[in-house]
Write an enzyme that holds these catalytic residues in place. Structure first.
Site, PDB file in Angstrom:
ATOM      1  N   ARG A   1       2.055   8.991   4.951  1.00 20.97           N
ATOM      2  CA  ARG A   1       1.216   8.529   6.065  1.00 20.97           C
ATOM      3  C   ARG A   1       2.007   7.683   7.054  1.00 20.97           C
ATOM      4  NH1 ARG A   1       0.210   3.233   5.888  1.00 20.97           N
ATOM      5  NH2 ARG A   1       0.710   2.190   3.934  1.00 20.97           N
TER       6      ARG A   1
ATOM      7  N   LEU B   1       0.851  -1.187   0.000  1.00 18.43           N
ATOM      8  CA  LEU B   1       0.000   0.000   0.000  1.00 18.43           C
ATOM      9  C   LEU B   1       0.891   1.242   0.000  1.00 18.43           C
ATOM     10  CD1 LEU B   1      -2.644  -1.080   2.656  1.00 18.43           C
ATOM     11  CD2 LEU B   1      -2.821  -1.246   0.163  1.00 18.43           C
ATOM     12  N   ALA B   2       0.431   2.289  -0.640  1.00 21.56           N
ATOM     13  CA  ALA B   2       1.252   3.494  -0.774  1.00 21.56           C
ATOM     14  C   ALA B   2       1.491   4.146   0.586  1.00 21.56           C
ATOM     15  CB  ALA B   2       0.578   4.483  -1.717  1.00 21.56           C
ATOM     16  N   CYS B   3       2.751   4.361   0.912  1.00 22.60           N
ATOM     17  CA  CYS B   3       3.121   5.102   2.131  1.00 22.60           C
ATOM     18  C   CYS B   3       3.172   6.602   1.839  1.00 22.60           C
ATOM     19  CB  CYS B   3       4.465   4.628   2.661  1.00 22.60           C
ATOM     20  SG  CYS B   3       4.439   2.939   3.285  1.00 22.60           S
ATOM     21  N   ASN B   4       3.796   6.970   0.735  1.00 21.70           N
ATOM     22  CA  ASN B   4       3.773   8.357   0.285  1.00 21.70           C
ATOM     23  C   ASN B   4       2.477   8.560  -0.486  1.00 21.70           C
ATOM     24  OD1 ASN B   4       6.622   9.518   0.912  1.00 21.70           O
ATOM     25  ND2 ASN B   4       6.970   7.454   0.130  1.00 21.70           N
TER      26      ASN B   4
END
Length: 339
Positions: A181, A159-162
């Site tokens: 996040r 899942l996208a962290c940025n």
């Protein structure tokens, strides 16, 4: 919010580790216990193109970091290409074929855009370039990374962290603010992110026709996992001088010919010249409008392949040909530690 003002990634990781030592609190996570700073942290890089981290204990892999950043700029999401430089990356794919949240793919292919001209391009980077060329005062250049349909409530290993990047031109320089996040400061913030996003900033600035400016990364959950925290927890006590500050290494410009960069990037990623002899490499120089691909990317790429073949002599000889002295030095030091 805490703000860390740093010259570059080497300065930032020292200050970030000190901040975590002073104020980090225990926090559980799905992947194990962490130290987490109790409020968001913004890291401000004044010279973001000084992106190579030099620390033997942290042991950042410069070969992987550079190749991953180029793979992202090319808009790829395939596991096969990237996992040649870090086999562990394949464990973050749900199907072993593609990554769910590959940043470059989301920058350039995931979203169908609707522009004022009626076109429906997918390349957010190209739209941002045109926007800021036409109106350098614009505050609307937002790069979307988080995809609610692919990320929100989804059961995925990736899942996208940025989540978002914002760009604005001020004083002839392109500034960038990243929203994050969940930021692991060992592997992410002061590792891969510092390379990935500084190269994105340098690339966009060149295409817009301005200089790279300040890079700000806002980390909502600024944390380090307990099992990897020791890699940087004592860095302030052992770091004895930044090679950039001491003039021992320098940055080689990524983009020389913005109009042909994308075409050459895609060509290089699809067919990196890994079977060249040193003599053939010399003759290749004139074929590239952007020398970065033949003078930096190819030597680093081919040095890694030689290392994997256990040909340490060839690995060193390829690094000798790398025009970016920061990547060259980091590569040599990494090979020495892993010989």
């Amino acid at each position: 919010m805490k703000v860390i003002h740093a010259r570059n990634v080497n300065d930032a990781v020292v200050k970030g580790a000190q901040l975590m030592t002073e104020g980090g609190l225990y926090q559980d996570s799905r992947a194990g216990g962490t130290l987490e700073y109790p409020e968001p942290v913004c890291t401000v890089y004044e010279r973001p193109c000084e992106r190579v981290l030099f620390d033997a204990v942290r042991d950042a892999n410069p070969f992987f970091h550079l190749m991953e950043a180029l793979w992202m700029l090319a808009g790829r999401r395939d596991v096969a290409w990237l996992s040649r430089f870090n086999a562990r990356m394949a464990t973050y794919s749900d199907d072993g074929v593609v990554f769910n949240a590959a940043y470059g793919y989301r920058w350039r292919q995931q979203f169908e855009l609707k522009t004022a001209s009626g076109e429906a391009p997918r390349d957010q980077l190209g739209v941002i370039v045109e926007m800021l060329r036409a109106d350098p005062d614009s505050r609307r250049a937002v790069l979307q990374i988080w995809d609610a349909e692919a990320d929100l409530g989804v059961d995925s290993k990736d899942l996208a962290c940025n989540t978002q990047a914002m760009f604005k031109v001020r004083g002839g320089r392109l500034n960038m603010t990243i929203s994050n996040r969940s930021n692991d400061i060992v592997w992410g913030c002061y590792g891969a992110n510092a390379v990935q996003f500084s190269m994105l900033l340098e690339y966009l600035a060149a295409r817009i026709g301005v200089e790279p400016g300040t890079y700000r990364q806002v980390s909502d959950s600024y944390h380090a996992y307990h099992d990897t925290w020791p890699k940087i927890s004592g860095i302030a006590g052992r770091f004895r001088g930044d090679p950039y500050v001491q003039g021992e290494v320098s940055v080689y410009p990524l983009v020389a010919d913005p109009d042909h960069f994308d075409e050459e990037l895609l060509r290089w990623i699809a067919n990196p010249p890994d079977d060249l002899s040193f003599a053939q490499w010399e003759t290749e120089q004139s074929r590239w409008r952007n020398p970065y691909f033949i003078r930096v990317a190819t030597p680093v790429h081919n040095s890694w392949l030689a290392y994997k073949r256990k040909d340490r002599e060839a690995a060193g000889q390829w690094l000798d040909r790398c025009a970016a002295t920061d990547w060259q030095r980091a590569g040599r030091e990494w090979l020495q530690r892993h010989s």
